[in-house]
Design an enzyme around this catalytic site. Structure first.
Site, PDB file in Angstrom:
ATOM      1  N   LYS A 181     -41.844  13.393  18.276  1.00 36.70           N
ATOM      2  CA  LYS A 181     -41.892  14.755  17.750  1.00 36.70           C
ATOM      3  C   LYS A 181     -43.115  14.925  16.840  1.00 36.70           C
ATOM      4  O   LYS A 181     -43.769  13.949  16.485  1.00 36.70           O
ATOM      5  CB  LYS A 181     -40.602  15.068  16.974  1.00 36.70           C
ATOM      6  CG  LYS A 181     -39.344  14.766  17.787  1.00 36.70           C
ATOM      7  CD  LYS A 181     -39.292  15.579  19.071  1.00 36.70           C
ATOM      8  CE  LYS A 181     -38.006  15.431  19.828  1.00 36.70           C
ATOM      9  NZ  LYS A 181     -38.033  14.452  20.920  1.00 36.70           N
TER      10      LYS A 181
HETATM   11  C1  LIG Z   1     -34.122  18.706  23.164  1.00 40.54           C
HETATM   12  C2  LIG Z   1     -33.698  17.443  22.473  1.00 40.54           C
HETATM   13  N1  LIG Z   1     -32.493  17.378  21.884  1.00 40.54           N
HETATM   14  C3  LIG Z   1     -32.081  16.275  21.240  1.00 40.54           C
HETATM   15  C4  LIG Z   1     -32.882  15.154  21.144  1.00 40.54           C
HETATM   16  C5  LIG Z   1     -32.381  13.941  20.433  1.00 40.54           C
HETATM   17  O1  LIG Z   1     -33.126  13.687  19.254  1.00 40.54           O
HETATM   18  P1  LIG Z   1     -32.929  12.332  18.450  1.00 40.54           P
HETATM   19  O2  LIG Z   1     -33.686  11.265  19.167  1.00 40.54           O
HETATM   20  O3  LIG Z   1     -33.495  12.609  17.090  1.00 40.54           O
HETATM   21  O4  LIG Z   1     -31.473  12.053  18.392  1.00 40.54           O
HETATM   22  C6  LIG Z   1     -34.151  15.167  21.725  1.00 40.54           C
HETATM   23  C7  LIG Z   1     -35.017  13.993  21.655  1.00 40.54           C
HETATM   24  O5  LIG Z   1     -35.909  13.781  22.426  1.00 40.54           O
HETATM   25  C8  LIG Z   1     -34.574  16.337  22.411  1.00 40.54           C
HETATM   26  O6  LIG Z   1     -35.778  16.422  22.999  1.00 40.54           O
END
Ligand SMILES: Cc1ncc(COP(=O)(O)O)c(C=O)c1O
Length: 383
Positions: A181
């Site tokens: 990110k």
């Molecule tokens: C659209 C979306 N939702 C949720 C997540 C999950 O994020 P995290 O890795 O911080 O749990 C991601 C991670 O790539 C994502 O792209």
């Protein structure tokens, strides 16, 4: 030349901040997490921000806070990282996959409405690859029916919706600070909400349901006997992560500005490839270019996977575009309406390298491979 698909922009300032947190002796959730929450809430323009261990755990707690549980349906895009759908399963509800619009890769009322039933209690609206979803239009569909919208702004820090930061207008919005990110804390997430009660409950839920946080207990000079008000979780962020996050947050505008320069440059250079579609701003907002996807047109001389191999042979690490959860074994057997746009996009898109310190030379190499794959001759700008 070897070009990674993503590379966080971390430097001495983040290292010093992390070292300070360690030297302070308080490395679990503590004062730096509280400071990061206030700074993030202010930057987003949201009432409250609660730091969590990831966006996945933020989505889980958002669903609990919204009262979603067994017997409920939650509409999600299949075209998303699988965590979006999984979070619905965690609360015992059923994810119902809806299609997306091609231009933004996001849910829109036209794709959600046909999926609504009496069981529909919530929609998880994803800002895919940092392209803001049209929250107001989705609200107009959902609010009159009592359907809750949870914004999955995992990719959205620094993107803008109608002049405000993404997440500012949502009842519940979840961010990710994973290294792919724009803003990273290694792992980490944040839930933002204008609702004080919800923020207080999520703060308890992230810490085993305790009515007093460990940080408050530690700061008290008198013994504090805590109570456990409901079954909670350990979804805390550490102070080391928050220290890094505070530095990254100060750099957010700079990081988005750089990505937008690189994004525009990709668009200009790739404009000559016939039929190639690239990620772009929607009319109502601006993306942070968390990702840079391109869609190969029908009739492109090679397949998406062949292009990924060609890029890899040239030292370029690209990725397939966004996955489609309904095609994964974890969701096999789940009833699902036809999802033609999702299936087209997941088969024909790829994510190109884009990161803060990417050079024009590196970008030119990526573009030259795509041009060659398209059968175009090289120009001075791309050799
Ligand atoms: C659209 C979306 N939702 C949720 C997540 C999950 O994020 P995290 O890795 O911080 O749990 C991601 C991670 O790539 C994502 O792209």
């Amino acid at each position: 030349m070897s070009i990674p698909v993503a590379r966080p922009w971390l430097g001495e300032e983040e290292a010093a901040a992390a070292a300070e947190a360690i030297a302070s002796g308080w490395i679990a959730q503590g004062p730096r997490v509280a400071e990061f929450e206030s700074a993030f809430a202010e930057a987003i323009g949201a009432g409250h921000a609660v730091a969590l261990s990831s966006c996945t755990t933020a989505l889980h707690l958002a669903l609990i806070a919204a009262g979603i549980g067994p017997g409920d349906d939650v509409i999600v895009p299949s075209l998303s990282f699988i965590a979006t759908a999984n979070s619905v399963r965690y609360v015992g509800a059923r994810p119902v996959f809806a299609d997306v619009e091609a231009a933004t890769q996001n849910l829109v009322p036209e794709t959600v409405e046909p999926c609504l039933t009496e069981r529909t209690r919530a929609v998880i609206l994803v800002d895919q690859a940092g392209v803001p979803a049209d929250l107001d239009r989705m609200r107009a569909l959902c609010e009159q029916r009592g359907i809750v919208i949870i914004e999955d702004a995992a990719c959205g820090a620094g993107a803008m919706y109608k002049g405000r930061p993404v997440g500012a207008g949502a009842w519940l919005a979840a961010f990710s600070f994973h290294p792919r990110k724009v803003l990273t804390t290694g792992e980490g997430g944040m839930l933002v909400t204008p609702d004080r009660e919800i923020a207080a409950r999520v703060r308890r839920l992230r810490e085993h349901g305790m009515d007093v946080s460990a940080a408050q207990r530690g700061a008290s000079r008198q013994p504090v006997i805590e109570k456990y008000l409901e079954v909670g979780f350990n979804y805390r962020m550490t102070d080391i992560q928050a220290a890094v996050g505070l530095v990254q947050l100060r750099k957010l505008d700079l990081m988005v500005a750089r990505r937008r320069v690189l994004g525009k440059r990709y668009q200009d250079l790739l404009a000559e490839v016939p039929g190639l579609v690239t990620i772009h701003d929607p009319g109502y907002g601006t993306t942070n270019y968390q990702g840079f996807w391109v869609e190969l047109p029908a009739g492109f001389p090679i397949t998406r996977n062949e292009l990924l191999h060609m890029l890899a042979d040239a030292g370029v690490s690209a990725r397939r575009g966004v996955m489609a959860a309904h095609l994964e074994p974890a969701y096999s057997g789940q009833p699902c309406p036809p999802l033609p746009v999702t299936e087209r996009l997941t088969a024909n898109t790829l994510a190109l390298p884009l990161f803060h310190e990417m050079t024009e030379e590196q970008q030119d190499l990526v573009v030259s491979v795509i041009r060659a794959a398209a059968g175009l001759h090289q120009t001075a700008a791309t050799v």
